[in-house]
Design an enzyme around this catalytic site. Structure first.
Site, PDB file in Angstrom:
ATOM      1  N   THR A  91       0.820  -1.218   0.000  1.00  0.00           N
ATOM      2  CA  THR A  91       0.000   0.000   0.000  1.00  0.00           C
ATOM      3  C   THR A  91       0.846   1.257   0.000  1.00  0.00           C
ATOM      4  OG1 THR A  91      -1.843  -1.102   1.051  1.00  0.00           O
ATOM      5  CG2 THR A  91      -1.728   1.261   1.374  1.00  0.00           C
TER       6      THR A  91
ATOM      7  N   TYR B 256      -8.327   0.165  -2.968  1.00  0.00           N
ATOM      8  CA  TYR B 256      -7.347   0.786  -3.868  1.00  0.00           C
ATOM      9  C   TYR B 256      -6.456  -0.330  -4.451  1.00  0.00           C
ATOM     10  CZ  TYR B 256      -4.854  -0.090   0.397  1.00  0.00           C
ATOM     11  OH  TYR B 256      -4.335  -0.728   1.491  1.00  0.00           O
TER      12      TYR B 256
ATOM     13  N   SER C  57       1.648  -7.732  -0.557  1.00  0.00           N
ATOM     14  CA  SER C  57       2.447  -8.632   0.284  1.00  0.00           C
ATOM     15  C   SER C  57       1.769  -9.954   0.601  1.00  0.00           C
ATOM     16  CB  SER C  57       2.900  -7.919   1.564  1.00  0.00           C
ATOM     17  OG  SER C  57       1.868  -7.832   2.497  1.00  0.00           O
TER      18      SER C  57
ATOM     19  N   THR D 130       1.692  -4.167   4.269  1.00  0.00           N
ATOM     20  CA  THR D 130       1.592  -4.388   5.717  1.00  0.00           C
ATOM     21  C   THR D 130       1.057  -5.779   6.081  1.00  0.00           C
ATOM     22  OG1 THR D 130      -0.626  -3.425   5.805  1.00  0.00           O
ATOM     23  CG2 THR D 130       1.237  -1.932   6.200  1.00  0.00           C
ATOM     24  N   ASP D 131       0.420  -6.458   5.107  1.00  0.00           N
ATOM     25  CA  ASP D 131      -0.242  -7.725   5.465  1.00  0.00           C
ATOM     26  C   ASP D 131       0.725  -8.801   5.961  1.00  0.00           C
ATOM     27  OD1 ASP D 131      -2.618  -6.556   4.849  1.00  0.00           O
ATOM     28  OD2 ASP D 131      -2.890  -7.562   2.926  1.00  0.00           O
TER      29      ASP D 131
ATOM     30  N   LYS E 270       0.418  -7.071  13.130  1.00  0.00           N
ATOM     31  CA  LYS E 270      -0.645  -6.211  12.600  1.00  0.00           C
ATOM     32  C   LYS E 270      -1.933  -6.543  13.348  1.00  0.00           C
ATOM     33  CE  LYS E 270      -2.829  -4.720   8.316  1.00  0.00           C
ATOM     34  NZ  LYS E 270      -2.849  -4.765   6.839  1.00  0.00           N
TER      35      LYS E 270
ATOM     36  N   GLU F  73      -0.677 -28.043  27.923  1.00  0.00           N
ATOM     37  CA  GLU F  73      -1.913 -28.639  27.389  1.00  0.00           C
ATOM     38  C   GLU F  73      -1.657 -29.943  26.619  1.00  0.00           C
ATOM     39  OE1 GLU F  73      -5.092 -27.947  27.809  1.00  0.00           O
ATOM     40  OE2 GLU F  73      -4.616 -26.340  29.201  1.00  0.00           O
TER      41      GLU F  73
HETATM   42  C1  SIN Z   1      -1.004  -2.993   2.818  1.00  0.00           C
HETATM   43  O1  SIN Z   1       0.114  -2.789   2.397  1.00  0.00           O
HETATM   44  O2  SIN Z   1      -1.451  -2.325   3.784  1.00  0.00           O
HETATM   45  C2  SIN Z   1      -1.934  -4.038   2.283  1.00  0.00           C
HETATM   46  C3  SIN Z   1      -1.497  -4.674   1.022  1.00  0.00           C
HETATM   47  C4  SIN Z   1      -0.220  -5.432   1.147  1.00  0.00           C
HETATM   48  O3  SIN Z   1       0.077  -5.984   2.211  1.00  0.00           O
HETATM   49  O4  SIN Z   1       0.517  -5.472   0.131  1.00  0.00           O
END
Ligand code: SIN
Length: 360
Positions: A43, A57, A90, A123-124, A196, A317
């Site tokens: 992103t 997007y 990602s 971010t993923d 995340k 466990e």
């Molecule tokens: C992001 O970057 O926030 C989502 C898409 C990705 O992980 O490439």
């Protein structure tokens, strides 16, 4: 004649002043750290239909040169170079991408003219790439991962400030030896412990109970804690000759779970399974039977938890000693997968693997 003489004296003075000024700019630039930005997509390199598009997007559309150009302030804090390593969202990050990226990072950091690296990333799976690099980078120089929750076209896009902070961090001598870090939303996190936590808000990245490493304020990073676990130059993993990692998959625990997915993954050749159990890594009876059978076939089993916080207790466990299983300590399932893949490049002994889970 006198008039001409005055003009040429003034011209020479101006030339001298310009030369001195240019010299001092060059000297100042020479003193700045050299930071290479490796761009991988996400992103932070995304664009939307209009300024209020913050979901729906397209990720990974803008190249590294444009990312750098969008933040002219970078030139005041470092001598920045950019390289486009991949251009992907990602969720498509693979083990092969990681090996390519890590090898490039190690080559760059071995060069005396590179002081630090920033990696722009979706971010993923950012936390996964960060932890992988934390285990395989062979240098104490700073490596900082950065992303954005909003595309560059959005109102209050977070990418430019996050990138600026990441370069500040990679250029800062205090960041040396602290392992791979994540710079998001004015905060510094360690690769091992960050995750995340929100699908879409800019403050999504958190190191909840173990605590973040520090903050950015007034163009400076401030540190308050570091991870006690081994990383980077002190880690034992060497990927320099690898073009593939052992197949390790994750199976999820939930009410009414069956062993179908687990058995399919084992049949497909998994060398290791991370069980994202309920609670303290608990196993449903039918899944436990299938895990025991898989272990007897040589598949390494790690009990992790879907809860997100806390230690998965060895012999809690499940009787790990008796079943020859491994407990994941505090690693979440996606990070336990990374450590197990790397562990399996070195050993098939579950006790040695358990030791690694208490070391990294
Ligand atoms: C992001 O970057 O926030 C989502 C898409 C990705 O992980 O490439």
């Amino acid at each position: 004649m006198l008039h001409n003489h005055n003009i040429s004296t003034r011209f020479c003075q101006a030339l001298l002043a310009c030369t001195l000024l240019l010299g001092s700019y060059a000297e100042a630039a020479d003193k700045l750290a050299n930071v290479t930005i490796l761009a991988t997509g996400g992103t932070i390199a995304g664009s939307g239909a209009n300024s209020t598009t913050t979901v729906g997007y397209t990720a990974a559309t803008v190249g590294v040169d444009s990312l750098i150009k969008a933040v002219p302030e970078l030139s005041k804090v470092a001598q920045v170079k950019g390289e486009q390593v991949f251009q992907i969202a990602s969720e498509n990050m693979s083990n092969e991408h990681w090996l390519t990226l890590a090898k490039r990072v190690n080559v760059l950091l071995a060069q005396p003219d590179v002081d630090g690296i920033v990696i722009t990333h979706g971010t993923d799976t950012l936390e996964e790439t960060a932890y992988f690099l934390d285990l395989v980078v062979k240098s104490k120089k700073p490596v900082v991962l950065v992303g954005a929750m909003r595309p560059g076209t959005a109102l209050s896009a977070d990418g430019p400030i996050n990138l600026y902070n990441a370069v500040l961090l990679a250029a800062n001598p205090d960041a040396v030896g602290k392992g791979v870090m994540v710079a998001m939303a004015d905060q510094i996190h360690s690769a091992r412990d960050v995750t995340k936590t929100n699908t879409s808000t800019p403050d999504s990245f958190k190191t909840t109970e173990l605590g973040l490493m520090g903050y950015f304020q007034g163009n400076k990073p401030y540190f308050y804690r570091t991870s006690t676990r081994k990383h980077t130059a002190d880690a034992e993993f060497d990927i320099s000759k690898l073009d593939k990692l052992p197949q390790v998959d994750i199976v999820y625990g939930y009410a009414n779970v069956s062993p179908v997915a687990l058995n399919a993954l084992v049949a497909a050749g998994a060398k290791g399974i991370i069980h994202a159990g309920v609670g303290d890594g608990s196993l449903a009876a039918s899944v436990k039977t299938a895990l025991i059978a898989a272990r007897k076939q040589g598949v390494m089993i790690v009990r992790s938890s879907r809860v997100g916080q806390g230690i998965v207790a060895r012999n809690g466990e499940a009787n790990d000693d008796e079943l020859d299983f491994v407990a994941s300590d505090t690693l979440n399932p996606q990070k336990a997968r990374i450590l197990l893949m790397l562990a399996l490049t070195k050993t098939n002994d579950s006790k040695a693997v358990q030791k690694m889970f208490y070391t990294y």
